[in-house]
Design a protein around this motif. Structure first.
Motif, short mmCIF file in Angstrom:
data_model
loop_
_atom_site.label_atom_id
_atom_site.label_comp_id
_atom_site.label_asym_id
_atom_site.label_seq_id
_atom_site.Cartn_x
_atom_site.Cartn_y
_atom_site.Cartn_z
N PRO A 134 0.57 -1.20 0.14
CA PRO A 134 0.43 0.12 0.09
C PRO A 134 0.94 1.81 -0.23
N PHE A 135 0.59 2.27 -0.87
CA PHE A 135 1.07 3.65 -1.30
C PHE A 135 -0.46 4.79 -0.72
N PRO A 136 -0.39 4.43 0.58
CA PRO A 136 -1.39 5.79 1.13
C PRO A 136 -1.14 7.13 0.64
N ALA A 137 -2.09 8.40 -0.12
CA ALA A 137 -1.93 8.99 -0.21
C ALA A 137 -0.46 9.81 -1.09
N PRO A 138 -0.53 9.18 -2.13
CA PRO A 138 0.80 9.72 -2.55
C PRO A 138 0.50 10.59 -3.89
N ARG A 139 1.39 11.83 -3.78
CA ARG A 139 1.21 12.84 -5.09
C ARG A 139 1.39 12.41 -6.71
N LEU A 140 -0.08 12.59 -7.03
CA LEU A 140 0.28 11.78 -7.90
C LEU A 140 0.97 13.24 -9.45
N TRP A 141 1.40 11.63 -10.80
CA TRP A 141 1.72 12.57 -11.29
C TRP A 141 0.88 13.00 -12.31
N ASP A 142 0.66 14.19 -12.67
CA ASP A 142 -0.01 14.28 -14.02
C ASP A 142 0.56 15.11 -14.87
N VAL A 143 -0.17 15.82 -15.93
CA VAL A 143 0.65 17.00 -16.71
C VAL A 143 0.38 18.04 -16.27
N HIS A 144 -0.62 18.49 -15.47
CA HIS A 144 -0.08 19.79 -14.54
C HIS A 144 0.85 19.27 -13.44
N ALA A 145 1.18 18.26 -13.30
CA ALA A 145 2.43 18.08 -11.98
C ALA A 145 3.43 17.69 -12.28
N PRO A 146 3.68 17.40 -13.49
CA PRO A 146 4.68 16.96 -13.26
C PRO A 146 6.46 16.87 -13.23
N GLY A 147 6.24 18.16 -11.67
CA GLY A 147 6.81 17.95 -11.04
C GLY A 147 7.07 16.71 -9.66
N ASN A 148 5.78 16.34 -9.35
CA ASN A 148 5.60 15.08 -8.45
C ASN A 148 5.62 13.84 -9.23
N LEU A 149 7.62 13.69 -8.97
CA LEU A 149 8.32 12.33 -9.08
C LEU A 149 8.28 12.30 -8.06
N TYR A 150 8.90 11.01 -7.10
CA TYR A 150 9.31 9.84 -6.39
C TYR A 150 10.66 9.40 -6.69
N THR A 151 11.69 9.31 -6.42
CA THR A 151 12.75 8.40 -6.39
C THR A 151 12.78 6.63 -5.94
N CYS A 152 13.33 5.48 -6.38
CA CYS A 152 13.20 4.69 -5.42
C CYS A 152 14.30 4.27 -5.60
N ARG A 153 15.05 3.04 -4.61
CA ARG A 153 15.94 2.48 -4.24
C ARG A 153 15.41 1.41 -3.84
N LEU A 154 15.85 -0.40 -4.91
CA LEU A 154 15.12 -1.24 -4.39
C LEU A 154 16.16 -1.87 -4.88
N ALA A 155 16.15 -2.75 -3.20
CA ALA A 155 17.28 -4.33 -2.95
C ALA A 155 17.21 -5.49 -3.05
N LEU A 156 17.67 -6.07 -3.41
CA LEU A 156 17.98 -7.74 -3.52
C LEU A 156 18.62 -8.30 -2.39
N LEU A 157 18.07 -9.01 -1.61
CA LEU A 157 17.88 -9.61 -0.39
C LEU A 157 17.89 -11.32 -0.27
N ASP A 158 18.67 -11.68 0.18
CA ASP A 158 18.99 -13.33 0.52
C ASP A 158 17.86 -14.01 0.91
N ALA A 159 17.10 -15.28 1.99
CA ALA A 159 16.72 -15.60 2.29
C ALA A 159 17.10 -15.14 4.39
#
Length: 189
Positions: A134-159
């Motif tokens: 879940p990602f509640p209350a996100p800032r939505l990207w739209d043609v009228h709000a192109p600055g609403n961007l997020y940065t994602c960092r994704l890591a892979l873990l073993d068991a």
């Protein structure tokens, strides 16, 4: 360092030079480029009814594209990562295309906009791991709000929770595009 390590043929590819690298040592890397025309002869057309044969040549010999030296983990790694957003449900799905995965369970950890999302134990399907959170209350990207961007960092873990790899951070806009009949919907409208 004077030893042949690998060979790559046109139009390009990858070469693993791991056995030739000594960690912490200064080393020389040299490229030997050999150019051959695709056909030994070519036709020159001087007029519609006159053609003359001539020996083919390579106009721009040498390295004509980009050459990258990548440092990659020897084991399991993330080859590509992306996100799929669902604005109606306020969910985000993290997708990691992985390489060199052994049989067993893995986990993904994503950090987005100060939030951390952790998966449970995941099994790869055709080298792909994914999970939704879940990602509640996100800032939505739209043609009228192109600055609403997020940065994602994704890591892979073993068991056991040990970090195996982490992809480069990437930016995305929280938005979804859907077709409903003849309508194209951006974020549900």
């Amino acid at each position: 360092d004077g030893r042949e390590a690998a060979s790559v043929v046109f139009p390009g590819g990858e070469a693993d030079i791991t056995p030739f690298v000594k960690p912490g040592a200064k080393q020389s890397l040299a490229l030997h480029v050999t150019c051959h025309p695709l056909n030994p002869e070519t036709l020159d057309f001087n007029a519609p009814d006159r053609a003359a044969k001539r020996k083919s040549s390579v106009k721009f010999p040498g390295v004509t594209g980009d050459v990258y030296l990548d440092v990659l983990p020897a084991g399991a790694r993330i080859a590509d990562a992306t996100v799929r957003c669902d604005t109606a449900a306020s969910n985000i799905t993290f997708v990691a295309e992985c390489e060199n995965l052994a049989d067993g369970a893995y986990a993904l950890v994503a950090q987005v906009g100060g939030r951390e999302c952790r998966s449970g134990a995941l099994k790869a399907v055709d080298g792909t791991l994914s999970f939704t959170c879940p990602f509640p209350a996100p800032r939505l990207w739209d043609v009228h709000a192109p600055g609403n961007l997020y940065t994602c960092r994704l890591a892979l873990l073993d068991a056991s929770g040990a970090r195996l790899d982490e992809c480069l951070p990437f930016r995305f806009g929280f938005r979804d595009v859907r077709c409903a009949g003849r309508d194209l919907l951006l974020n549900g409208t």
